[in-house]
Design a protein around this motif. Structure first.
Motif, short mmCIF file in Angstrom:
data_model
loop_
_atom_site.label_atom_id
_atom_site.label_comp_id
_atom_site.label_asym_id
_atom_site.label_seq_id
_atom_site.Cartn_x
_atom_site.Cartn_y
_atom_site.Cartn_z
N ASN A 4 12.40 -57.37 -48.55
CA ASN A 4 10.98 -58.20 -48.93
C ASN A 4 10.83 -59.39 -47.87
O ASN A 4 9.82 -60.16 -48.46
CB ASN A 4 11.17 -58.62 -50.40
N GLN A 5 11.69 -59.46 -46.99
CA GLN A 5 10.98 -60.79 -46.17
C GLN A 5 11.24 -60.31 -44.60
O GLN A 5 11.57 -59.27 -44.18
CB GLN A 5 12.12 -61.93 -46.10
N GLN A 7 12.52 -59.96 -40.92
CA GLN A 7 13.47 -59.90 -40.27
C GLN A 7 13.42 -59.79 -38.98
O GLN A 7 12.44 -59.54 -38.09
CB GLN A 7 14.31 -58.21 -40.44
N ASN A 35 8.11 -57.66 -40.04
CA ASN A 35 7.29 -58.14 -41.22
C ASN A 35 7.76 -57.03 -42.45
O ASN A 35 7.94 -55.97 -41.97
CB ASN A 35 6.00 -58.34 -41.30
N ASN A 63 7.20 -60.45 -51.57
CA ASN A 63 7.67 -60.85 -50.11
C ASN A 63 7.79 -62.59 -50.03
O ASN A 63 7.35 -63.20 -50.52
CB ASN A 63 6.15 -60.37 -49.38
N THR A 64 8.73 -62.71 -48.93
CA THR A 64 9.03 -64.30 -48.67
C THR A 64 8.92 -64.28 -46.95
O THR A 64 8.94 -63.31 -46.38
CB THR A 64 10.42 -64.46 -49.17
N GLY A 65 8.94 -65.54 -46.92
CA GLY A 65 9.05 -65.61 -45.34
C GLY A 65 7.57 -65.97 -44.44
O GLY A 65 7.76 -65.95 -43.28
N ASN A 117 2.60 -63.59 -41.01
CA ASN A 117 3.79 -64.13 -40.41
C ASN A 117 3.90 -63.79 -38.88
O ASN A 117 3.59 -63.03 -38.60
CB ASN A 117 5.07 -63.69 -41.11
#
Length: 170
Positions: A4-5, A7, A35, A63-65, A117
């Motif tokens: 969910n973030q 990488q 993403n 989702n994070t980041g 992102n």
């Protein structure tokens, strides 16, 4: 990326040439940001009466980041909600539900998330939910009766113009 973030993966590249004498070039690295799959959490349906306030609708994601924003469309503005909104980071505030008809009306709201992102925006699959607005209770006019003493009244039947649900009377 199945998380969910976002990488990151870094590749180290060393170019070389030649079959017999291997000649290596300058080593360099390449970083790739991947993403996550964009998603929006499920949103509960709402059913209410005309002139009632809806519950505020909060959009959320796992989702994070990065930053997740949302756009939404509404296929039935007769419930008192605009046809669409975009770039909303929070959701839909409470509003007064409307229904000027004698029928139950339902709107389907489609929410599409966008995750941003690393200067890249990715759009995820849409989710839908409904807002159903029941009409105001209504009873047809009932004729007055004038009677002599000890006479029987005519039966009084209650009826409504409303459809799509059940009307009860007290």
């Amino acid at each position: 990326n199945t998380s969910n973030q976002a990488q990151t993966v870094t590749y180290t590249v060393t170019p070389s040439s030649g079959n017999t004498n291997v000649c290596s070039g300058n080593t360099f690295t390449v970083t790739v940001l991947v993403n996550p799959t964009v998603q929006v959490n499920d949103i509960a349906n709402q059913t209410l009466c005309r002139d009632a306030s809806t519950t505020a609708i909060t959009f959320a994601t796992l989702n994070t980041g990065g930053t997740t924003t949302y756009s939404w469309t509404n296929n039935n503005t007769n419930i008192g909600l605009a046809a669409s909104s975009s770039g909303d980071a929070t959701g839909i505030p409470s509003f007064t539900a409307t229904n000027t008809s004698t029928q139950v009306i339902t709107a389907t709201i489609t929410v599409t998330p966008t995750f941003t992102n690393g200067l890249i925006s990715c759009t995820g699959p849409a989710k839908t939910f409904t807002i159903t607005v029941n009409p105001k209770g209504q009873v047809n006019d009932i004729a007055n009766q004038t009677l002599c003493r000890d006479a029987s009244t005519t039966a009084i039947t209650f009826a409504t113009l409303n459809t799509g649900g059940t009307t009860t009377y007290s």
